[in-house]
Design an enzyme around this catalytic site. Structure first.
Site, mmCIF file in Angstrom:
data_model
loop_
_atom_site.group_PDB
_atom_site.id
_atom_site.type_symbol
_atom_site.label_atom_id
_atom_site.label_comp_id
_atom_site.label_asym_id
_atom_site.label_seq_id
_atom_site.Cartn_x
_atom_site.Cartn_y
_atom_site.Cartn_z
ATOM 1 N N GLU A 193 0.834 -1.216 0.000
ATOM 2 C CA GLU A 193 0.000 0.000 0.000
ATOM 3 C C GLU A 193 0.862 1.257 0.000
ATOM 4 O OE1 GLU A 193 -2.792 -0.461 3.239
ATOM 5 O OE2 GLU A 193 -4.056 -1.788 2.061
ATOM 6 N N GLU B 127 -6.330 -7.827 -0.826
ATOM 7 C CA GLU B 127 -6.788 -7.694 0.559
ATOM 8 C C GLU B 127 -8.270 -7.322 0.579
ATOM 9 O OE1 GLU B 127 -4.768 -5.014 3.122
ATOM 10 O OE2 GLU B 127 -2.767 -5.634 2.508
ATOM 11 N N TRP C 23 -10.625 0.496 11.691
ATOM 12 C CA TRP C 23 -10.059 1.842 11.591
ATOM 13 C C TRP C 23 -11.095 2.918 11.347
ATOM 14 C CZ3 TRP C 23 -11.418 2.821 6.650
ATOM 15 C CH2 TRP C 23 -11.414 1.753 5.737
ATOM 16 N N PHE D 145 -8.235 -5.794 16.155
ATOM 17 C CA PHE D 145 -9.695 -5.830 15.997
ATOM 18 C C PHE D 145 -10.127 -5.855 14.531
ATOM 19 C CE2 PHE D 145 -9.451 -3.872 20.351
ATOM 20 C CZ PHE D 145 -10.052 -4.924 21.015
ATOM 21 N N HIS D 146 -9.182 -6.035 13.642
ATOM 22 C CA HIS D 146 -9.475 -6.179 12.208
ATOM 23 C C HIS D 146 -9.766 -7.656 11.963
ATOM 24 C CE1 HIS D 146 -8.871 -6.126 7.884
ATOM 25 N NE2 HIS D 146 -8.636 -4.832 7.876
#
Lengths: 650, 650, 650
Positions: free
Chosen positions: C149, C305, C313, C355-356
């Site tokens: 990215e 992804e 986020w 937490f993803h």
């Protein structure tokens, strides 16, 4: 009174250095077609005039002067110091301004100099000297235009030279560090200074900053820029004593104390960019014209910059509707402007303002915009009756830069906009066609019948005496809440606030009660009733009358039942105290009573959205700024003023 | 339990160094009129006490002590270290704090020191030593007030000394860099450190920062300030073993872990500034009083700062309505405060807080405000029955600073306010007159009948065992979503979250489903139904019961049909799990069932906006914080509590 | 066309270095259960691979390769350069990026390197060389994944090395400083540079920055990162000529010019994180899939992804409803993706993304999420008919990164979102099942029947000729307002704007009239009428037709009565000009006429919220992204597509 110029000036900023010379030929032809009298040249030409340090190139400018002169166009020559060339930052990076967070700003924009930079000053003054020598005797030279919109982007800098200059300014003001400590109240929060060297500019700090330090830095910063202006002026005045000198103001602009600036200028000029999408922008516009006239002591002034259609710096930039460019131009003239100029002559092809409209748009001369420019030029040339004449006013509103800063500081009773408070009182006067001057605190007010004193929070003793003298001598004064709460050091006037005005108004104030609504700014509406019945907002307080009579009381809220408006007879005159912000109707009603006592009448018998009337010389101008026709009654006879148009009653 | 003081303390911050001595004469007279027992002196007097490095001037303070002592007023002596004088920054610019963006803050405000500055520490401790020596034996000395509102403006600094101290703190915590790497999970995003010297403070970074690093910096920063407190305390305690020592807390304040701080203090004091324009501010106010009592282990505490009328630091600062100053003062007493003090005695004439109200306002003694102060002083002196007595509570809410930080970090499932979640559970208890303690994670909870555990997201194993022991031993626990999701290193508790609480609650959690509404925060309302039927918001999740019974299920949304509330019998007790935020009625209904099981009843038979009841010693206090009279039923008989007033049932 | 891979790839980022080896055993077993073909390894492993400078540790990675290979899983090997280890910042603090405000960002997050850092480049390339040497021959190696990215957090840096590199880039672009001055229009605002050494990056400055400087810095910054990519690629390509190389894109991403990037890559991959709580997110999602296919010249690409459930986020992170993970995966395939991968395989236990969601959630394999992963893996394996096939499109929308930057600069006529404008034209095409390519400015467009050119504000002459050629050769073009206003230097196209398009469109433009609403962004609705009758907003202007016929005129506003839509026949084709933003229905109606002329029909006979149809190879996919069942008509027969589901017509 006579005008500085033989006819109404018309023209604009002219930047031929951005165009090839073949365009210059067309420029003069089109200027003549449009009736242009005046071109402001060189505002941002420093890098072209001095492409490297000490190497000057005037050839192109000689040519521009020659062409304009041959075409009968006069030159308002800028000193070109508004933006130094990039080489200055390369040679003297310390000349760049620094923000309150310590960020040194960079080149590639404009105005990138610290007001206290010695390097900037040295190079700028050398350039001005060169310009004065080369063009001072040129027959086309009409005036000097120093700098440009001082402080518009960099009102303050926190660099090392600024801090040193601030310390020197403070030492000059206070003499001893003990006096500074006393003035700033440094015993609060353990801020006592041992020497001037310990003092800093009020940069980012953990919490609220010392209010007097902040105000002094505001004052110092305005003075630092003013010193740059006067240094340039002194060079020009020495070289060309007969050529008048100005710099362009920006209407109600907080960061330069225009009362101090105006005293240093030969004539006043203003830049004016109202938002075409705001139906009420004409109100502040009218007020700013009145301010310019007042700053110049009533003398004619010049509208130095406006635009024909749209600007480019708002998020969304509306175009002035057809007619509005003319309407606002004549509004300026009716309120004292003897020149209507634009930024700029020819719309830029590149750079940060290429989308800012101009007299000659991207589309060229065969366009709506240029046709309107031609028509306006022709019309302005006919305004010989009003040229140079007075705009008489019997009412004044006091405007004070210290109070502006003080009112809008952090850590005050409530969030207020100084200009909104002023305009709340200006608007009803405009609505009824009463011409208003703006007055400086501490000056003799006896030329007026009525003086309004809104939120004059930081007042010197002398200024309060001047108001009292005015009233005692037969004047009518209206004073609002948050006046004379502090002195010029921002020390509280203990024991009921108001100082000398306690006598003038016959009241003291015990306790403030700002209106709040928790975290939101959606304030609850309150009411007042009695002699004036009205909605009210923002403020309540506990007013204790001594000699005053109560006109209205609060109907609700913390101060329910307590005085909201009082009237006190004092000597030959009378003074009102207003402890809240009534709604527009309430203010109009109160002012109606005050004006009636003073024998002042307006030009309009009833108010209408967008309608404005003002008398200059023997001529009455009635404007309709709204998008629909308006019927007004003038001298008892009904008249229609078309939308976006005006009528002139000779 | 007996009180630390012989009567309810009354008084406030006293800053005579801001006034000429003629004012001091009036001060003592007015203090006596008002029944003032205590003056807090010197909070911001460092620059006056030590105008240049090492040159101390105590003469004026000797005089102040003497006058107060002569007037029968005791002194709570501040150590004056809250704001160092400007000379410290001049000598030691490295002592100034630095923001996360690298901005070094400047002088001219207050609290301008890095918590880890060695220079600040050295000079501050020398001053404290001097004060201890000079005033430690003075008969007027009642207590020491160390610093002031630690962390209120500068909770963290990112300067070089702070980074070095953080590294040392980390080394002390983790021992080896490998253990730090493991704790911080640095294998994520290639953050593996080779040595402590490579570690930085979590200053501005390209994206989300390491969560454990951030939490450790939060912990370190609180500890760094606490070390300053204990260093001062140790000097004072050595010099004056019998004089109690405190510093003033700020209610629910995130940036200092008050459980750790409280253990280092001789008594607890609090500063309290509710917004008068918020009709619900009494709820958090009541909770903060309960927190202060709980921090002190149930012992009486002191309200160190509040104000009589308005503050000056909100955008709009409303005045406390008549009666509210008394009401909130007695609320504090009813919840354990044995002193009611103010910032400050006399309203400042200059500086950043001149518009902050005080006991003696700008208008002087002949004012509404001072008359109310006099009346309150007289009333407080009569409170001999409740002085020093307990405020018994059978219900506790767990509050945990690590979880507070963790819940409100970036990059979490959804944006939540820790305090809002706590108050959502506190409010229905307040509404029914159930007194609540706050409890520390990991402590023995067996003194309580009911413990509520909201959003206890970052839990140690030991803390979970303590909750389980409490339940197994016969307690009732209510645990909400986002509890025990992480451990104290912020590592996820894999395999259903909850750790040991899986046994306590008889459930595991499979998947979170926060409620969202795109970019807006206007969340859709959901519903739950079953044993408790209620609206709900913010959160859903997939709960898998093992031994628990389902009380309510989700009616809609992602988790429609799945458990929303469960109940599990465990040993002698029971535990509820609540997988969403029910509305206030739903929480009240659920708590009603839980309290009924536990045999806990409140003082109020029905709830009403603004009404609060609490029992201290043998006395019941019933407050009406609303602006309208309220009818309440106490002991079966209806009683009217007037607006902004209270009744005391002896 | 054939696919790069033998079957649809399935898998995700695999970070075993975050877990103990006992977990690795389970990983391979679960991957096999789920049908995983591919693991992307090492994206953030630099610190683990090179724990101190020059000391490499590959043992663990050897083991990972061996395990995966043994399990039949191929490896997409990352070059691990996305985040350098903390030791790089310790050794080379100058490698850290610097913001426009001069803040040097710190370690503890990710991507903390200046794109122009020579130290970062040197260390990164050494690592890549090592990886190529060690794993280039490994039989499990399937592809190289360079960086990660690029530009997502640090698209630009203002450090000294970046400024030096910018100067070199400018010198390469312009040759002489005179040419730079001409291109940047530096005669405006006195910005004339004497040498490249005087030029700076457009960091914080007093006012609006030079627009061309800003655009050049945007271009330079994308190029600087691209040079890092190609430097890694060149090493890998030299070492392993047969292994394809990619880096992961981020959909419509402004800060890297993907047309330039795509040309340097062997295949295109994309990261995709739509907001599950936005019911319209499928529109931009479909468009981004079409963009990826177009960037690769129509070749299959990989979804590198996405996530199974929720990200971490956003302020509030909703979960994908059941079915949506599958739905969006098949949407990607239908629009050309031959691989469906995730960030990440196993949900992290610690760090900023714990937490993803992931393929294996915190709850392990016995969960809703993993069961859906298994089912999807099985389904993808069956897609052999469409694998490697084309997605034919007869309509293209032009997308141009220079125009994107230029349109969204400061100081433009009005605030516009480039992507919103593109999607306003994409949406009606999607609604009717017309497949769209995105086209690069200046390329041959003759493969298309219809080309749409929205807000193509900064156009080269060549690009305008390409559009004109397309139309003259028989194509249909639709061009919107704010196209060809500027050239690639951001110089205005004088004399009616549009340049060559004046001939194509048969109009010139005299004056812009953006729609404004004062300070608010709540724009008034306008109307157009005639051949297309519709609401409209945002924009009006004065259009002067030459050869064009007027299709619709403005009904109100500044341009009332003037042309809003025109049509011009040109050679074998025709071109429409649209001088406003019609509403969705208006655009649909206009496009209906254009498509009818071009003989293009869509797959859907009527539009419905959430419904999308696209044909790949011989297969028609019809998706229902909404939460309610939809009835659609395909080939004349009504069919129900269940909520969050699709039908495949083979």
């Amino acid at each position: 009174m006579t005008s500085l110029f033989p006819s109404v000036r018309f023209g604009g900023d002219y930047n031929p250095d951005q165009w090839p010379r073949e365009v210059w030929d067309e420029d003069v032809v089109l200027m003549q077609r449009a009736g242009v009298t005046t071109a402001t040249v060189g505002v941002f030409s420093w890098a072209r005039l001095e492409p490297s340090p000490g190497a000057f190139d005037f050839e192109w400018l000689d040519d521009v002067f020659a062409r304009l002169h041959a075409g009968g166009i006069r030159v308002m020559m800028a000193t070109a110091t508004a933006s130094p060339p990039p080489w200055l930052a390369a040679l003297h990076p310390e000349s760049l301004p620094v923000t309150a967070s310590g960020v040194r700003l960079t080149v590639g924009s404009r105005q990138q100099y610290s007001p206290s930079s010695s390097a900037y000053r040295e190079y700028a003054l050398r350039l001005v000297q060169k310009l004065a020598e080369r063009y001072g005797d040129h027959p086309a030279l009409e005036a000097w235009h120093v700098g440009n919109e001082y402080a518009c982007h960099v009102p303050r800098s926190y660099d090392a030279e600024s801090i040193a200059a601030f310390r020197a300014w403070l030492e000059a003001r206070y003499g001893t560090i003990a006096d500074l400590n006393a003035a700033w109240g440094t015993s609060f929060w353990s801020q006592g200074y041992g020497s001037f060297d310990e003092v800093h500019a009020p940069a980012d700090a953990p919490s609220f900053k010392n209010p007097t330090q902040v105000l002094d830095f505001d004052r110092f910063s305005s003075d630092a820029l003013l010193a740059l202006f006067t240094a340039e002026r002194d060079i020009l005045r020495a070289a060309t004593p007969s050529i008048p000198i100005t710099t362009n103001f920006m209407g109600f602009f907080k960061d330069a104390d225009y009362w101090k600036w105006a005293k240093q200028m030969d004539f006043i000029t203003d830049d004016s960019y109202p938002d075409p999408s705001d139906p009420n922008s004409y109100v502040q516009l009218a007020a700013s014209r009145d301010l310019m006239r007042s700053l110049g002591g009533g003398k004619p002034w010049l509208l130095m910059e406006q635009t024909t259609a749209a600007v480019n710096w708002r998020p969304r930039n509306a175009v002035k509707p057809v007619g509005v460019n003319r309407l606002q131009s004549l509004q300026a003239h009716a309120r004292g402007a003897d020149g209507i100029l634009y930024f700029q002559w020819r719309q830029a092809k590149a750079g940060a303002e290429k989308f800012h409209s101009a007299m000659v748009p991207h589309g060229g001369a065969d366009t709506r915009v240029f046709r309107e420019v031609e028509a306006l030029g022709a019309e302005l040339a006919t305004l010989t009756d009003t040229l140079g004449t007075d705009v008489p006013a019997r009412v004044a509103i006091l405007i004070d830069w210290d109070s502006w800063h003080a009112l809008e500081q952090d850590a005050v009773p409530t969030k207020l906009s100084y200009i909104e408070q002023l305009l709340a009182w200006y608007r009803p006067l405009l609505d009824s066609g009463v011409t208003v001057d703006f007055a400086e605190a501490g000056t003799d007010l006896s030329a007026y019948s009525v003086v309004i004193v809104p939120v004059f929070v930081a007042a010197t003793d002398a200024a309060l005496v001047a108001i009292d003298d005015f009233v005692a001598g037969g004047g009518r004064a209206v004073v609002t809440f948050q006046s004379a709460v502090l002195d010029e050091r921002l020390h509280v006037r203990l024991g009921g606030y108001l100082g000398q005005l306690q006598q003038t108004l016959g009241v003291s104030v015990e306790e403030f009660a700002p209106v709040a609504a928790g975290e939101s700014d959606d304030l609850p509406a309150l009411a007042i009733s009695g002699g004036i019945t009205s909605g009210a907002t923002l403020w309540q307080e506990i007013v204790n009358p001594t000699t005053a009579e109560v006109v209205s009381t609060f109907s609700d809220g913390f101060a329910a039942g307590l005085p909201a408006i009082t009237r006190n007879s004092r000597g030959e005159g009378a003074a009102w105290y207003v402890a809240t912000l009534p709604d527009r109707g309430g203010i109009a009603e109160l002012l109606g009573q005050v004006l009636a006592e003073a024998g002042v009448t307006g030009e309009l018998e009833s108010s209408a959205q967008g309608v404005e009337a003002v008398r200059r010389g023997g001529t009455l101008f009635v404007f309709n700024h709204s998008a629909v026709d308006a019927e007004v009654s003038i001298g008892g006879s009904p008249t229609v003023v078309p939308a976006h148009d005006l009528i002139i009653v000779g």
